[in-house]
Design a protein around this motif. Structure first.
Motif, mmCIF file in Angstrom:
data_model
loop_
_atom_site.group_PDB
_atom_site.id
_atom_site.type_symbol
_atom_site.label_atom_id
_atom_site.label_comp_id
_atom_site.label_asym_id
_atom_site.label_seq_id
_atom_site.Cartn_x
_atom_site.Cartn_y
_atom_site.Cartn_z
ATOM 1 N N HIS A 22 -13.384 1.776 -3.988
ATOM 2 C CA HIS A 22 -12.993 0.399 -4.300
ATOM 3 C C HIS A 22 -12.715 0.213 -5.792
ATOM 4 N N ASP A 23 -13.401 0.967 -6.649
ATOM 5 C CA ASP A 23 -13.090 0.929 -8.081
ATOM 6 C C ASP A 23 -11.650 1.370 -8.318
ATOM 7 N N ARG A 24 -11.267 2.443 -7.650
ATOM 8 C CA ARG A 24 -9.905 2.952 -7.851
ATOM 9 C C ARG A 24 -8.868 1.954 -7.336
ATOM 10 N N LEU A 25 -9.128 1.364 -6.188
ATOM 11 C CA LEU A 25 -8.190 0.385 -5.638
ATOM 12 C C LEU A 25 -8.038 -0.815 -6.572
ATOM 13 N N TYR A 26 -9.151 -1.255 -7.149
ATOM 14 C CA TYR A 26 -9.133 -2.468 -7.966
ATOM 15 C C TYR A 26 -8.542 -2.202 -9.351
ATOM 16 N N TYR A 27 -9.021 -1.149 -10.019
ATOM 17 C CA TYR A 27 -8.676 -0.947 -11.420
ATOM 18 C C TYR A 27 -7.403 -0.137 -11.632
ATOM 19 N N GLN A 28 -7.072 0.759 -10.710
ATOM 20 C CA GLN A 28 -5.900 1.603 -10.916
ATOM 21 C C GLN A 28 -4.725 1.197 -10.032
ATOM 22 N N ASP A 29 -5.014 0.853 -8.763
ATOM 23 C CA ASP A 29 -3.922 0.530 -7.843
ATOM 24 C C ASP A 29 -3.641 -0.959 -7.757
ATOM 25 N N ALA A 30 -4.534 -1.798 -8.319
ATOM 26 C CA ALA A 30 -4.386 -3.266 -8.246
ATOM 27 C C ALA A 30 -4.190 -3.718 -6.798
ATOM 28 N N ALA A 31 -4.929 -3.078 -5.881
ATOM 29 C CA ALA A 31 -4.803 -3.407 -4.460
ATOM 30 C C ALA A 31 -6.180 -3.434 -3.803
ATOM 31 N N PRO A 32 -7.063 -4.369 -4.205
ATOM 32 C CA PRO A 32 -8.420 -4.388 -3.652
ATOM 33 C C PRO A 32 -8.429 -4.681 -2.157
ATOM 34 N N GLU A 33 -9.379 -4.047 -1.461
ATOM 35 C CA GLU A 33 -9.516 -4.241 -0.014
ATOM 36 C C GLU A 33 -10.656 -5.188 0.336
ATOM 37 N N ILE A 34 -11.575 -5.416 -0.611
ATOM 38 C CA ILE A 34 -12.733 -6.264 -0.329
ATOM 39 C C ILE A 34 -12.867 -7.320 -1.424
ATOM 40 N N THR A 35 -13.654 -8.337 -1.150
ATOM 41 C CA THR A 35 -13.873 -9.403 -2.126
ATOM 42 C C THR A 35 -14.870 -8.959 -3.188
ATOM 43 N N ASP A 36 -14.940 -9.708 -4.297
ATOM 44 C CA ASP A 36 -15.921 -9.416 -5.344
ATOM 45 C C ASP A 36 -17.345 -9.502 -4.802
ATOM 46 N N LEU A 37 -17.580 -10.468 -3.913
ATOM 47 C CA LEU A 37 -18.915 -10.624 -3.332
ATOM 48 C C LEU A 37 -19.296 -9.391 -2.519
ATOM 49 N N GLN A 38 -18.376 -8.897 -1.693
ATOM 50 C CA GLN A 38 -18.659 -7.711 -0.889
ATOM 51 C C GLN A 38 -18.924 -6.498 -1.781
#
Length: 696
Positions: A22-38
């Protein structure tokens, strides 16, 4: 039978992999799969398990990102390889002269056929850092400092989530220092300023200042909360990594999980670099971080070694900087405009503000995703920037200054000009009006058609296009060629009366204006098929693409018969462009447009390409790329080049994946090494003569 619950070690491993994913999705791909809370729930569970089972905690655990112990002070550490600065230029003329000096310095060392390739990268406005990995583990992070000695900021860099604590590869090099920029996005700064003001502090002014302050903090927990990021754009010490050029190095860096400066672009010449600069000055892409220039680097490491360094900067790199000017103002309204290809572009209407000596009242918001990223709402206080005194852009919403509950902006679902439903590009960010008869699209297409980048029709500007449309004289490109001097001369258009404030009067277009416009239109008839195709707003078809296509399909009849597969087979074209051009030409609208232009005697062809000499196709090296290196016994350098060409081949200066084979003489050096690493066939001089010199 119910499955057994995972052991603590199994659950820790599972959570670690999930969080890294999820770090990679958020910070590198700009495509998060889950919410910040999750995400926070996953992290909290991992922290809890490691507290209960400290023997299972690992130095590479994602929990190490939240910040460890406070350091007492920053320690200064020498750089193993000096961390130098970059020379700057501030105009295209200065940039061209600098690049020419660099290439001239290499004249004496280039082998026959060898050229200088360049790489373009954005100049990120952050804080320079050097990240050292030893045997794949993050071991040390330093600021640039004075270039020789830097501050140890390892404790804060370990909190940067897009930097892996362990490189993602099986056989990491003994040592690799990744040089790059530590930065913060505008949206993260906006959120940080909300937290800052809620806590009673002063908001931070810009991303660079907060990054520079954060990276030197003694408490890494504060750095962890501020979401710093990193882009790699170069290297320091390397031991155990076989790379020969900058693009190859960046490719390896990305493969091991480290983000590189986006859109690094290989360039084949200085002219291509200058064209890129000119385009970026007008169409600076939508980037979520601050950029204050463009960097151009020599790609080849061996050429860099030949050029060497000065006392403070390498000789193989030059930056083209543009000054950034910004101001704060209010967002009064958001309206949308329809472009020549139907693209719906949102525009911010601002309370007028002075930036770099000009009054700015409008700025592009690019697309619906940019509005959502900024969370821009009518009534917000926004930061507007002009880069190079040219491009107004909303870079940040000052969310901490939002004193009331402002409604979110709702993007229109129908075209504001023709009322037809809008559609979003599949897998893309742009929303378009797909009605080919949309009047707003027609206006923009005609304006572009007459521009210097289009058919270069002198006198056909925006005002004249508006006049022709208002008088119903033009409904298509071909209608321009049906105009005559007498009709145009008698037209009247509204003009501001001199000395009478805003009073408007009707003024005759006039015979001289009419004659000049008709002359410009007549001159454009013979521009040729390539120029026309790039001027009529076919998606993905610009000047270069049009030239590549018309080199094979050089008249309208050939182009109409071409299949998507045939067009896609052209080098540099591919499926997407081929589908666009063939789809247009074979559509009812596209076919009618081209036939209409043909009916008014617009030239829709290019000179027929000459047939290749059939005898050359039978030569033994026909179509092959060959590189010769080292000292040869039977040939001088010019003689081996001439012999390769006489046998039908191409004598190339550098080794690549497209090289068919390398002729290696005595003392063959880096080219032989590169050929072996790429799996390129290597022939000795004797093997080459035995295979191809049958009469020797």
């Amino acid at each position: 039978m119910a499955m057994a619950a995972p052991t603590p070690q199994e659950r820790i491993s599972e959570l670690t992999q999930q969080i890294r994913h999820h770090d990679r999705l958020y910070y590198q791909d700009a495509a998060p799969e889950i919410t910040d809370l999750q995400y926070d729930q996953l992290m909290a569970e991992l922290i809890d398990l490691e507290k209960k089972h400290p023997e299972l905690a690992d130095d590479d655990s994602p929990t190490q990102r939240v910040g460890g112990d406070v350091v007492e002070h920053l320690v200064q550490v020498p750089h193993q390889v000096p961390m130098l600065s970059i020379d700057n230029t501030y105009s295209r003329e200065e940039l061209k002269a600098a690049m020419q000096r660099i290439e001239k310095s290499l004249d004496g060392s280039l082998q026959d056929g060898e050229t200088v390739a360049w790489v373009m990268e954005y100049k990120i406005d952050g804080v320079a850092g050097s990240i050292r990995y030893e045997n794949g583990k993050l071991a040390l992070a330093l600021t640039r400092g004075n270039g020789v000695v830097g501050d140890d900021i390892t404790h804060n860099v370990r909190t940067i989530r897009d930097l892996p604590l362990t490189l993602q590869c099986d056989n990491p090099p003994n040592v690799v220092e990744l040089r790059g920029e530590i930065y913060m996005t505008e949206s993260d700064l906006a959120d940080l300023n909300v937290r800052q003001t809620e806590a009673g502090g002063e908001p931070f002014k810009n991303t660079r200042n907060v990054t520079a302050g954060t990276i030197r903090l003694l408490d890494p927990k504060i750095a962890a909360e501020r979401k710093l990021r990193f882009f790699c754009h170069g290297n320091g010490q390397i031991d155990g990594l076989d790379v020969h050029d900058h693009m190859g190095f960046l490719k390896w860096v990305q493969s091991v999980g480290v983000p590189c400066t986006p859109n690094a672009t290989p360039l084949r010449s200085i002219d291509e670099a200058l064209d890129t600069v000119a385009k970026l000055e007008v169409e600076m892409p939508d980037l979520p971080f601050e950029v204050d220039g463009i960097v151009f680097k020599v790609d080849s490491f061996s050429q860099r070694d030949e050029l060497g360094i000065r006392s403070k900067s390498p000789r193989w790199v030059i930056a083209y900087k543009f000054e950034r000017y910004e101001a704060t103002t209010r967002l009064e309204a958001i309206e949308v405009q329809v472009g020549k290809a139907g693209t719906i572009t949102p525009v911010a209407y601002l309370t007028p503000v002075d930036i770099a000596g000009t009054t700015v009242s409008r700025a592009s918001l690019h697309n619906v995703d940019e509005i959502e990223r900024l969370d821009a709402r009518v009534g917000d206080i926004v930061v507007v920037e002009k880069a190079g005194k040219i491009i107004p852009k909303v870079v940040r919403v000052e969310k901490h200054a939002r004193t009331e509950d402002l409604p979110q902006y709702e993007f229109p679902t129908d075209c504001p000009e023709c009322g037809e439903p809008l559609s979003r590009d599949e897998g893309g960010v742009y929303i378009r009006c797909t009605n080919p008869q949309c009047p707003a699209q027609l206006r923009q297409r005609l304006v572009y058609f007459g521009s210097r980048a289009g058919m270069d029709i002198d006198g056909l500007g925006e005002e004249v296009v508006d006049l022709l449309l208002q008088k119903n004289l033009v409904r298509s490109f071909a209608d321009l060629y049906r105009l005559d001097v007498d009709t145009l001369a008698d037209l009247t258009w509204p003009r501001q009366r001199k000395g009478k404030g805003d009073e408007m009067i009707d003024v005759q277009f006039g015979r001289k204006n009419a004659e000049n416009l008709i002359a410009g239109i007549e001159e454009s008839r013979t521009r040729g098929l390539a120029r026309l195709l790039s001027s009529i707003s076919i998606r993905h078809v610009g000047p270069r693409v049009a030239k590549l296509i018309t080199a094979k399909f050089w008249n309208l009849d050939l182009l109409k018969k071409a299949t998507t597969e045939e067009v896609a087979a052209i080098h540099e074209i591919g499926d997407r462009i081929a589908e666009s051009i063939v789809g247009f030409v074979q559509s009812e609208t596209g076919s009618a447009t081209l036939d209409d232009l043909a009916s008014v005697n617009v030239v829709l062809s290019e000179p027929e390409p000459q047939e290749p000499d059939p005898d050359t196709e039978e030569l033994p090296l026909a179509g092959k790329n060959i590189v010769a290196t080292g000292t040869l016994e039977h040939y001088t350098r010019d003689e081996i080049k001439a012999r390769i060409e006489a046998l039908g081949g191409r004598a190339a200066g550098s080794v690549s994946k497209k090289t068919d084979f390398l002729i290696a003489g005595a003392k063959a050096g880096s080219k032989l090494t590169k050929a072996e690493s790429l799996g390129v066939e290597v022939l000795t001089e004797a093997e080459f003569r035995e295979r191809y010199e049958t009469d020797s």
